[in-house]
Design a protein around this motif. Structure first.
Motif, mmCIF file in Angstrom:
data_model
loop_
_atom_site.group_PDB
_atom_site.id
_atom_site.type_symbol
_atom_site.label_atom_id
_atom_site.label_comp_id
_atom_site.label_asym_id
_atom_site.label_seq_id
_atom_site.Cartn_x
_atom_site.Cartn_y
_atom_site.Cartn_z
ATOM 1 N N MET A 269 0.833 -1.203 0.000
ATOM 2 C CA MET A 269 0.000 0.000 0.000
ATOM 3 C C MET A 269 0.870 1.257 0.000
ATOM 4 O O MET A 269 0.597 2.209 -0.724
ATOM 5 N N ALA A 270 1.930 1.239 0.814
ATOM 6 C CA ALA A 270 2.819 2.404 0.904
ATOM 7 C C ALA A 270 3.484 2.667 -0.451
ATOM 8 O O ALA A 270 3.692 3.817 -0.830
ATOM 9 N N LEU A 271 3.810 1.590 -1.177
ATOM 10 C CA LEU A 271 4.504 1.761 -2.458
ATOM 11 C C LEU A 271 3.541 2.148 -3.575
ATOM 12 O O LEU A 271 3.883 2.921 -4.458
ATOM 13 N N LEU A 272 2.327 1.605 -3.526
ATOM 14 C CA LEU A 272 1.376 1.865 -4.617
ATOM 15 C C LEU A 272 0.605 3.165 -4.407
ATOM 16 O O LEU A 272 -0.001 3.686 -5.338
ATOM 17 N N GLN A 273 0.612 3.678 -3.167
ATOM 18 C CA GLN A 273 -0.052 4.958 -2.878
ATOM 19 C C GLN A 273 -1.459 5.011 -3.478
ATOM 20 O O GLN A 273 -1.775 5.926 -4.250
ATOM 21 N N PRO A 274 -2.318 4.025 -3.150
ATOM 22 C CA PRO A 274 -3.652 4.009 -3.747
ATOM 23 C C PRO A 274 -4.504 5.183 -3.265
ATOM 24 O O PRO A 274 -4.185 5.813 -2.253
ATOM 25 N N GLN A 275 -5.587 5.418 -3.992
ATOM 26 C CA GLN A 275 -6.493 6.508 -3.626
ATOM 27 C C GLN A 275 -7.523 6.025 -2.617
ATOM 28 O O GLN A 275 -7.922 6.738 -1.722
ATOM 29 N N LEU A 276 -7.968 4.786 -2.824
ATOM 30 C CA LEU A 276 -8.936 4.182 -1.902
ATOM 31 C C LEU A 276 -8.329 2.894 -1.358
ATOM 32 O O LEU A 276 -8.022 1.982 -2.117
ATOM 33 N N CYS A 277 -8.132 2.852 -0.041
ATOM 34 C CA CYS A 277 -7.543 1.672 0.590
ATOM 35 C C CYS A 277 -8.598 0.998 1.439
ATOM 36 O O CYS A 277 -9.250 1.658 2.251
ATOM 37 N N VAL A 278 -8.780 -0.301 1.245
ATOM 38 C CA VAL A 278 -9.718 -1.052 2.075
ATOM 39 C C VAL A 278 -8.922 -2.136 2.783
ATOM 40 O O VAL A 278 -8.263 -2.959 2.137
ATOM 41 N N LEU A 279 -8.952 -2.115 4.108
ATOM 42 C CA LEU A 279 -8.165 -3.073 4.892
ATOM 43 C C LEU A 279 -9.108 -3.954 5.690
ATOM 44 O O LEU A 279 -9.819 -3.466 6.568
ATOM 45 N N ASP A 280 -9.105 -5.243 5.388
ATOM 46 C CA ASP A 280 -10.014 -6.152 6.085
ATOM 47 C C ASP A 280 -9.308 -6.846 7.239
ATOM 48 O O ASP A 280 -8.373 -7.618 7.026
ATOM 49 N N GLU A 281 -9.754 -6.599 8.450
ATOM 50 C CA GLU A 281 -9.245 -7.268 9.664
ATOM 51 C C GLU A 281 -7.724 -7.273 9.702
ATOM 52 O O GLU A 281 -7.093 -8.295 9.967
ATOM 53 N N THR A 282 -7.159 -6.098 9.467
ATOM 54 C CA THR A 282 -5.706 -5.974 9.469
ATOM 55 C C THR A 282 -5.122 -6.224 10.852
ATOM 56 O O THR A 282 -3.944 -6.504 11.004
ATOM 57 N N ASP A 283 -5.980 -6.174 11.869
ATOM 58 C CA ASP A 283 -5.502 -6.331 13.241
ATOM 59 C C ASP A 283 -5.461 -7.784 13.707
ATOM 60 O O ASP A 283 -4.816 -8.102 14.680
ATOM 61 N N SER A 284 -6.159 -8.681 12.972
ATOM 62 C CA SER A 284 -6.244 -10.036 13.494
ATOM 63 C C SER A 284 -4.875 -10.709 13.441
ATOM 64 O O SER A 284 -4.156 -10.617 12.456
ATOM 65 N N GLY A 285 -4.520 -11.335 14.527
ATOM 66 C CA GLY A 285 -3.245 -12.049 14.597
ATOM 67 C C GLY A 285 -2.039 -11.153 14.828
ATOM 68 O O GLY A 285 -0.918 -11.612 14.693
ATOM 69 N N LEU A 286 -2.256 -9.893 15.157
ATOM 70 C CA LEU A 286 -1.115 -9.008 15.395
ATOM 71 C C LEU A 286 -0.897 -8.797 16.891
ATOM 72 O O LEU A 286 -1.861 -8.570 17.621
#
Ligand code: ADP
Ligand code: MG
Ligand code: MG
Length: 251
Positions: free
Chosen positions: A161-178
């Motif tokens: 995401m940081a490299l592609l610099q998208p306009q719309l970012c959707v993050l699904d359950e990015t917290d699970s398992g962290l």
């Protein structure tokens, strides 16, 4: 930036309707959180936004910058600046993560009519972004997501995401398992992407991630519909009281 109108969608294989009249608007510059109990359709919504073919939209529309994206395939959506980080990231055996990143960045540049990145420039960008996410560059020599721990997969997604610099970012359950340290790194990565011309949709079952990524708006998804919307205090309310009250009030 994103306007979902009366969306109905079903599983292509067996026709089961999962999304049942969903309305959602996310403005540029906004961080929107989508919360909801397990099985409410959060991941399904992210797949539909990505353009996965296992789902069929039967009614309604998804507008991105005012234009319907329903007829676009997954690659065309990505080229338009839509980025999805899935709950279960896909493993790509046989391709080093580094190579995958380079191809992804060059595909995007090609779609925009820009020149290919030169290898030294690419290396500099990757090292810089990986460093910020505390990703060891040795990891990037391994195939994407193959044998990565939960935390490594999430960091790899944020790196993309940081490299592609998208306009719309959707993050699904990015917290699970962290664990908490990895959670903070991921949240910092997301917060670094906040900008007036970008929107971020954070899908999460728990409020915990939202202590680090403070949302502008919070939407509760239940049985394939948004049943309540509010500001960040709605997430705190859910943390304190659970989903039962809101579901009861909407029923
Ligand atoms: P959430 O992410 O909110 O936990 P999901 O979107 O994963 O919810 O799932 C919503 C509902 O749809 C669940 O009941 C799930 O079992 C069902 N579902 C989603 N996709 C499929 C599929 N491809 N095949 C069968 N059931 C599915
Ligand atoms: Mg789930
Ligand atoms: Mg899910």
């Amino acid at each position: 930036m994103l306007e979902i109108r009366n969306l109905h969608a079903r599983i292509a294989e067996d026709g089961t309707e999962i999304i049942r009249g969903l309305d959602l608007t996310v403005k540029a510059g906004e961080v929107a959180a989508i919360m909801g109990p397990n099985g409410s359709g959060k991941s399904t919504l992210s797949y539909i936004l990505a353009g996965r073919e296992d789902y069929e939209v039967t009614e309604g529309d998804i507008l991105y910058n005012g234009e319907s994206i329903l007829e676009l395939d997954a690659a065309e959506r990505a080229a338009k600046g839509i980025f999805l980080a899935f709950q279960y990231p896909v493993e790509i055996p046989g391709v080093a993560t580094m190579q995958f990143l380079k191809v992804a960045m060059n595909e995007q540049r090609k779609a925009r009519g820009e020149e290919e990145l030169k290898t030294p420039d690419f290396m500099r960008l990757v090292k810089d972004a990986a460093g910020k996410l505390q990703i060891n560059t040795e990891m990037l020599k391994r195939p994407l997501n193959v044998g990565f721990s939960g935390g490594e997969k999430k960091r790899a997604e944020i790196l993309q995401m940081a490299l592609l610099q998208p306009q719309l970012c959707v993050l699904d359950e990015t917290d699970s398992g962290l664990d908490i340290d990895a959670l903070k790194i991921v949240a910092d990565g997301v917060n670094a992407l906040r900008s007036p011309d970008r929107a971020v949709v954070v899908i999460t079952h728990y409020q915990r991630l939202l202590d680090y990524i403070i949302p502008d708006t919070v939407h509760v998804l239940y049985k394939g519909q948004v049943i309540k919307s509010g500001d960040k205090t709605l997430a705190h309310e859910l943390e304190a009281n659970g989903y039962a009250d809101i579901i009861g009030a909407a029923a």
